[in-house]
Motif scaffolding. Structure first.
Motif, short mmCIF file in Angstrom:
data_model
loop_
_atom_site.label_atom_id
_atom_site.label_comp_id
_atom_site.label_asym_id
_atom_site.label_seq_id
_atom_site.Cartn_x
_atom_site.Cartn_y
_atom_site.Cartn_z
N TYR A 1 25.32 48.64 68.30
CA TYR A 1 26.29 48.71 69.41
C TYR A 1 27.66 48.28 68.93
CZ TYR A 1 28.29 48.06 74.09
OH TYR A 1 29.08 48.15 75.21
N VAL A 2 27.70 47.11 68.29
CA VAL A 2 29.01 46.53 67.99
C VAL A 2 29.68 47.19 66.79
CG1 VAL A 2 28.28 44.57 66.52
CG2 VAL A 2 30.27 44.35 67.95
N GLU A 3 28.90 47.50 65.73
CA GLU A 3 29.56 48.06 64.54
C GLU A 3 29.92 49.53 64.74
OE1 GLU A 3 28.76 49.43 60.01
OE2 GLU A 3 27.61 47.67 60.62
N LEU A 4 28.91 50.37 65.01
CA LEU A 4 29.18 51.81 65.08
C LEU A 4 29.83 52.21 66.39
CD1 LEU A 4 25.92 53.07 63.39
CD2 LEU A 4 28.15 52.77 62.37
N GLY A 5 29.45 51.52 67.48
CA GLY A 5 30.10 51.81 68.78
C GLY A 5 31.59 51.54 68.71
N THR A 6 31.96 50.39 68.14
CA THR A 6 33.39 50.04 68.02
C THR A 6 34.09 50.97 67.04
OG1 THR A 6 32.80 47.74 68.44
CG2 THR A 6 35.00 48.14 67.59
N ASP A 7 33.44 51.26 65.88
CA ASP A 7 34.07 52.12 64.88
C ASP A 7 34.39 53.50 65.43
OD1 ASP A 7 34.13 50.19 62.98
OD2 ASP A 7 32.60 51.05 61.68
N SER A 8 33.55 54.02 66.35
CA SER A 8 33.82 55.37 66.86
C SER A 8 35.00 55.37 67.83
CB SER A 8 32.57 55.99 67.48
OG SER A 8 32.07 55.18 68.52
N TRP A 9 35.44 54.18 68.28
CA TRP A 9 36.52 54.10 69.27
C TRP A 9 37.79 53.42 68.78
CZ3 TRP A 9 37.41 56.94 73.14
CH2 TRP A 9 36.37 57.46 73.92
N ILE A 10 37.70 52.64 67.69
CA ILE A 10 38.79 51.70 67.36
C ILE A 10 40.13 52.40 67.12
CG2 ILE A 10 38.42 51.51 64.84
CD1 ILE A 10 38.82 48.45 67.09
N VAL A 11 40.10 53.56 66.45
CA VAL A 11 41.35 54.29 66.17
C VAL A 11 41.99 54.72 67.49
CG1 VAL A 11 42.30 56.41 65.17
CG2 VAL A 11 40.68 55.03 63.86
N ASN A 12 41.15 55.24 68.38
CA ASN A 12 41.63 55.70 69.68
C ASN A 12 42.19 54.56 70.52
OD1 ASN A 12 41.37 57.27 72.38
ND2 ASN A 12 40.77 58.75 70.80
N ILE A 13 41.53 53.39 70.46
CA ILE A 13 41.96 52.24 71.26
C ILE A 13 43.29 51.68 70.75
CG2 ILE A 13 41.41 49.80 71.78
CD1 ILE A 13 38.45 50.64 72.02
N LEU A 14 43.45 51.64 69.41
CA LEU A 14 44.63 50.96 68.85
C LEU A 14 45.86 51.86 68.71
CD1 LEU A 14 43.00 48.71 66.09
CD2 LEU A 14 43.92 47.98 68.30
N LYS A 15 45.69 53.18 68.99
CA LYS A 15 46.83 54.06 68.72
C LYS A 15 48.04 53.77 69.61
CE LYS A 15 45.74 58.18 71.41
NZ LYS A 15 45.05 59.45 71.36
N ALA B 1 37.77 46.72 76.97
CA ALA B 1 36.54 47.22 76.32
C ALA B 1 36.21 46.37 75.09
CB ALA B 1 36.70 48.69 75.93
N LEU B 2 37.23 46.03 74.29
CA LEU B 2 37.01 45.18 73.10
C LEU B 2 36.55 43.79 73.50
CD1 LEU B 2 40.05 46.08 70.78
CD2 LEU B 2 37.67 46.76 70.48
N ARG B 3 37.14 43.26 74.56
CA ARG B 3 36.81 41.89 75.00
C ARG B 3 35.35 41.80 75.42
NH1 ARG B 3 41.74 40.18 78.46
NH2 ARG B 3 42.69 41.07 76.60
N TRP B 4 34.90 42.81 76.16
CA TRP B 4 33.50 42.82 76.58
C TRP B 4 32.56 43.03 75.39
CZ3 TRP B 4 31.22 41.06 80.72
CH2 TRP B 4 31.96 40.89 81.89
N THR B 5 33.01 43.84 74.42
CA THR B 5 32.16 44.10 73.24
C THR B 5 31.96 42.83 72.41
OG1 THR B 5 33.01 46.37 73.24
CG2 THR B 5 31.88 45.66 71.26
N ALA B 6 32.94 41.92 72.44
CA ALA B 6 32.85 40.66 71.66
C ALA B 6 31.68 39.79 72.10
CB ALA B 6 34.16 39.87 71.79
N VAL B 7 31.18 40.02 73.32
CA VAL B 7 30.03 39.24 73.81
C VAL B 7 28.77 39.56 72.97
CG1 VAL B 7 28.50 38.88 75.81
CG2 VAL B 7 30.97 39.17 76.16
#
Length: 510
Positions: A237-251, A472-478
């Motif tokens: 969840y945390v590694e691949l889920g975040t990796d598939s979104w991180i570029v989109n979130i930080l743009k 979304a990132l804040r909730w994922t940190a849990v």
């Protein structure tokens, strides 16, 4: 035994290239989400389900493939994966002609099925390469599984670099139609295909020792293994889920730098995975997992607040170091503690990680963005919200259905209708008009009505997108916080047994 010692380096590198192909395809796709949103009008939730489809198929196939690996052998399964990679590329690039002929839903299924085929190919590779490397290096499983899995960030770096150069409206070298960068992953596919053709493959450790299927299944009754499965679902969840979104979130937070940041965190993983062996000798694998989970949690939480480039880099470094060792070290612990499980236990843990990323990580993080972005926009600027909200609602697990922001409308606003005008011009040059009621016709009419509000709408829409990503990132940190608790329980358990030790196939402690 001497036979496979000679070619074990070749087999290790062929396995490495399967992960380069998987990582490249994954990263290039992450860089194309903006193109797909704009061309086909997808919401974040729909894009999350497409990327999730890639990971879900991966997980299902690792699980199913693992049932047959010991019977069928490694080589035939890798060859089938090679063929499926090529088929997946053909189906994915068909999305544009299919969209023009049959509209958005058909394009969605084209991309989803293309991703699913890509995932099946990756899943078959993963079902083979983990037990294969554990067999080739029985005394140093965690170390060599980390080296093997450096192929994944290696592929991410190559894919993200190509996406940075050629994908999206801000391509830094030249903008290519998304279909061209999408096909680049076929190069490492060709390399591993050629490498496996002439090689002899060993039997798995379990098969060579004559372990039968029932004995393998008995391993699944161990409470420690079941806890490892649960923890690996969180890793996925945390590694691949975040990796598939991180570029989109930080743009929107660090415009123009987001892909470089992704390349940087992947480079951290790539380099550090080669040094897992010495670290594991210092602290045992479970201690390494505990520290990794704490760093992952801190990094994600910090990233959700970071506003300047310097703070984003520091937070991403913390997160990057945190996620580096999680996946391969989990495989190493299962290989070292449950060697009788053979390909079955190793495939199950890999499959659970991928299924969690596909069914929960990608869609869950997409849902959280839609939920918070649309909520914020409705509160801050209701007329703007009404103009940009998607007609479709999407739910996630037991959470309420939410209408995200329409990707095609947001994309049109961001580039002042340039891409829309370009697509209308292509039709005009062909002597055609947009078909009545089709996506392009609807978007064109909508933009004519709403272009006059564009200047007022830009800031609230952008702010809502940033807010959705941060939440979304804040909730994922849990999730890594919960993982740290699980690893702490394992540390205490092993301490009560006299410390963490590797078992051999006979069940003796080494």
């Amino acid at each position: 035994k001497g036979e496979h010692m000679v070619n074990r380096k070749t087999l290790l590198w062929a396995s490495f290239f399967t992960l380069i192909a998987a990582g490249m395809g994954f990263a290039i796709r992450a860089g194309l989400l903006g193109d797909w949103a704009q061309q086909f009008g997808f919401t974040k939730g729909e894009l999350g389900t497409i990327t999730g489809g890639g990971l879900t198929g991966f997980g299902v196939v690792i699980l199913l493939g693992s049932l047959f690996v010991d019977k069928v052998g490694y080589k035939p399964i890798l060859f089938i994966a090679f063929v499926l990679h090529i088929i997946s590329a053909v189906i994915t690039v068909a999305a544009t002609p299919v969209f023009e002929a049959s509209g958005k839903d058909a394009a969605y299924w084209c991309l989803f099925i293309g991703m699913f085929m890509f995932a099946i190919a990756n899943g078959l590779c993963e079902a083979v390469i983990n037990p294969l490397v554990a067999t080739l290096y029985p005394k140093e499983k965690t170390h060599y599984l980390n080296i093997l899995h450096a192929g994944w960030p290696g592929g991410l770096i190559l894919g993200a670099t190509l996406a940075y150069a050629f994908a999206g409206d801000k391509a830094h070298v030249t903008h290519m139609r998304w279909e061209i960068p999408m096909l680049f992953f076929l190069a490492p596919v060709a390399i591993f295909g050629l490498m496996i053709l002439k090689q002899k493959f060993p039997h798995s450790e379990a098969k060579a020792a004559g372990v039968d299927f029932v004995t393998m299944l008995k391993e699944f009754a161990a409470p420690v293994l079941l806890l490892l499965f649960l923890l690996h679902a969180m890793v996925g969840y945390v590694e691949l889920g975040t990796d598939s979104w991180i570029v989109n979130i930080l743009k929107s937070v660090i415009p123009g730098q987001e892909v470089l940041l992704f390349i940087y965190t992947s480079a951290i993983m790539f380099v550090l995975r080669f040094f897992a062996g010495p670290i594991v000798h210092r602290i045992n694998p479970v201690g390494l997992l505990f520290i990794s989970a704490i760093l992952g949690c801190l990094g994600l939480y910090w990233l959700s607040y970071a506003e300047t480039l310097t703070l984003v880099i520091l937070a991403a470094t913390t997160y990057g170091v945190g996620k580096t060792f999680l996946w391969p070290t989990m495989l190493g612990v299962v290989g070292e503690r449950f060697p009788k499980g053979g390909a079955l236990t190793m495939g199950t843990i890999g499959g659970i990680g991928m299924l969690s990323a596909g069914l929960l990580g990608g869609p869950g993080i997409g849902y959280k963005q839609d939920y918070y972005a649309s909520q914020q926009l409705e509160q801050e600027a209701e007329p703007t919200y009404k103009r940009y909200v998607s007609a479709d609602e999407k739910s996630f697990l037991m959470f309420p259905a939410v209408a995200g922001l329409d990707g095609a409308k947001v994309g049109t606003l961001e580039d002042d209708g340039k891409e829309l005008a370009k697509r209308l011009k292509v039709l005009e040059d062909k002597g055609e008009k947009p078909e009545q009621g089709k996506e392009l016709d609807n978007l064109s009419k909508w933009w004519k009505e709403n272009e006059k509000y564009a200047e007022d709408d830009k800031k609230p829409v952008k702010d809502a997108g940033i807010f959705g990503g941060r939440m979304a990132l804040r909730w994922t940190a849990v999730v890594p916080l919960a993982m740290a608790v699980g690893y702490l329980l394992l540390i205490l358990y092993f301490r009560s047994k006299g410390g963490y030790k590797q078992e051999d196939i006979e069940g003796n402690v080494e």
